[in-house]
Design an enzyme around this catalytic site. Structure first.
Site: not given
Lengths: 269, 203
Positions: A29, A148
């Site tokens: 990230d 997702d």
């Protein structure tokens, strides 16, 4: 040879026969050009430098890397492009960049800066034609659609905006549509399993790998070595992604690949 | 040693340039005819669609220059789409022919047998032309592929290495001073750097 049947088991057998290695992919990230969610490598001069962290994974034999940019503002995007150029200049392995990509120009800039692939998520759900126009312009092979998904009674629902917003869209239907529009790969994250370390969501992953004919990266839930074996052999995933497991050095990539090789799974050692 | 990387807006240029530098040569990213002509060797990279790529080369007026340079025996390496452009035509293209430097066409993988397309990931590059300078020192290394189409040259003697993905296909082409690789050497870690280094130093 292999019979013409749309069947998960047959597909798994086919991919083993074809010797295409299963891929292990660490995910980083990135915020404003820095690694967040603390990578805990000993001996790194700067554990926040994505290039240094990428080099470590390169040495461990990672097959690819995914960089997920969680920078919110538009101005900071320039930082991301500079970072992508720096990564491409130092790491001779494929990597995907995702996070907040909504325009064809974003995709072009990232590819020109040296990313192998880009992943689209929220904007692709809102404007599915983004997938088809990007695939037409740059080729399917560099367009990853990130999904997702979260279980709802009898199906899985697609969430957007970093998992905050439900869409009412069925994940299987969306995966199939994305593939039809020209996605080259699905990056599938199980919101139910993410962060649990109880293993990948085999049921969800199997459902998607049987539905589409493009490679699927499974994400969310890796905790122990068997989890990787299971997601490849029992769920037909083509690649397995993990973040904190690798960052906190609970397992390293080499260890995972050696284990898989011993168990007869094709990996690149 | 100066190597021109043809910049025609089709991606993936920085990693190729950096790989060349790591291998000890100077990389010039350019679409300027003079610079391309003055370089010792030429690389045609490429990520994207066949039609767009040929369209870009056409609008930059580079097609005849590429033919001239190849005919003048300058070492030339096409990477991925850049390799596919060397052939006569592609099933992907509606509006453009290829460069026609290597006879044959570019075809799509069939997903009929449950094969996943694109062919994406690390696969074996099986060397056939053991004496090819481009492949020296490589046995059967794994390299990184990312493509839906592959070349079918009509003259099989140009096939320097193959890969198996549902079908056996040519993943390295070599004919005289012209080379093409379907995979991405600039993304294939040590095996890839070896190929780039061979192109820089031996071809």
């Amino acid at each position: 040879m292999i019979s013409v049947r749309r069947n998960g088991a047959i597909k798994v057998a086919a991919s083993i026969l074809n010797m295409l290695s299963k891929r292990i992919i660490p995910c980083l990230d990135i915020k404003e050009g820095r690694v967040v969610k603390g990578v805990k490598f000993l001996g790194l001069r700067d554990a926040g430098d994505p290039v240094e962290v990428a080099k470590v994974y390169d040495e461990q034999g990672a097959d690819e890397l995914v960089f997920l940019d969680i920078t919110a503002s538009f101005e900071k995007r320039k930082t991301l492009l500079a970072l992508v150029e720096k990564i491409a200049a130092n790491i001779f392995m494929p990597f995907t960049v995702g996070g907040g990509i909504g325009e064809i120009s974003d995709i072009r800039n990232l590819l020109n800066a040296g990313a192998e692939k880009v992943s689209v998520n929220t904007q692709a759900v809102k404007f599915p034609e983004l997938i088809s126009s990007a695939a037409k312009r740059f080729g399917s092979q560099c367009i990853v659609v990130a999904i997702d998904a979260k279980r709802q009674q009898d199906h899985w629902e697609v969430f957007i905006n970093g998992g905050r917003t439900p869409t009412g869209i069925d994940a299987l239907a969306w995966a199939e549509k994305a593939a039809r529009l020209g996605a080259g790969e699905i990056l599938l994250t199980s919101m139910d399993c993410d962060g649990t370390k109880n293993g990948y969501d085999l049921e969800l992953t199997r459902a998607i790998t049987q539905k589409v004919n493009i490679p699927v990266i499974a994400s969310g839930g890796a905790g122990v070595l068997e989890d990787f074996y299971n997601v490849f052999v029992k769920a037909g995933a083509d690649a397995a992604l993990a973040a904190s497991l690798f960052h906190y050095q609970e397992l390293d990539v080499k260890q995972v690949k050696n284990y898989l090789k011993e168990k007869g799974v094709a990996v690149r050692i | 040693m100066k190597i021109a990387i043809v910049d025609y807006g089709m991606g993936n240029i920085h990693s190729v340039a950096k790989a060349i530098q790591v291998c000890g040569a100077q990389a010039v990213i350019t679409n300027n005819k003079d610079q391309i002509s003055k370089a010792d060797k030429i690389i045609l990279p490429g990520v994207g669609a066949f039609d767009d790529a040929m369209g870009e080369l056409e609008s930059l007026n580079l097609i005849s220059l590429i033919h001239e340079q190849v005919n003048a025996k300058k070492p030339f390496l096409g990477i991925c789409l850049g390799m596919q452009l060397l052939l006569d035509s592609s099933q992907e293209a509606k509006d453009h022919q290829g460069l026609g430097i290597i006879a044959g066409q570019v075809v799509k993988f069939s997903s009929a047998s449950g094969l996943k397309v694109p062919h994406m990931g690390w696969n074996d590059c099986k060397v056939i032309a053991q004496d090819s300078p481009l492949l020296r020192g490589l046995s059967n290394s794994q390299v990184y592929f990312c493509h839906s189409y592959y070349p079918q040259p009509s003259d099989k003697t140009v096939v320097a290495a193959t890969c198996d993905y549902g079908v056996g296909f040519a993943c390295v082409l070599a004919r005289g001073n012209v080379y093409g690789v379907q995979f991405h050497p600039e993304k294939s870690q040590n095996a890839g750097l070896k190929i780039i280094s061979n192109f820089v130093n031996l071809c």
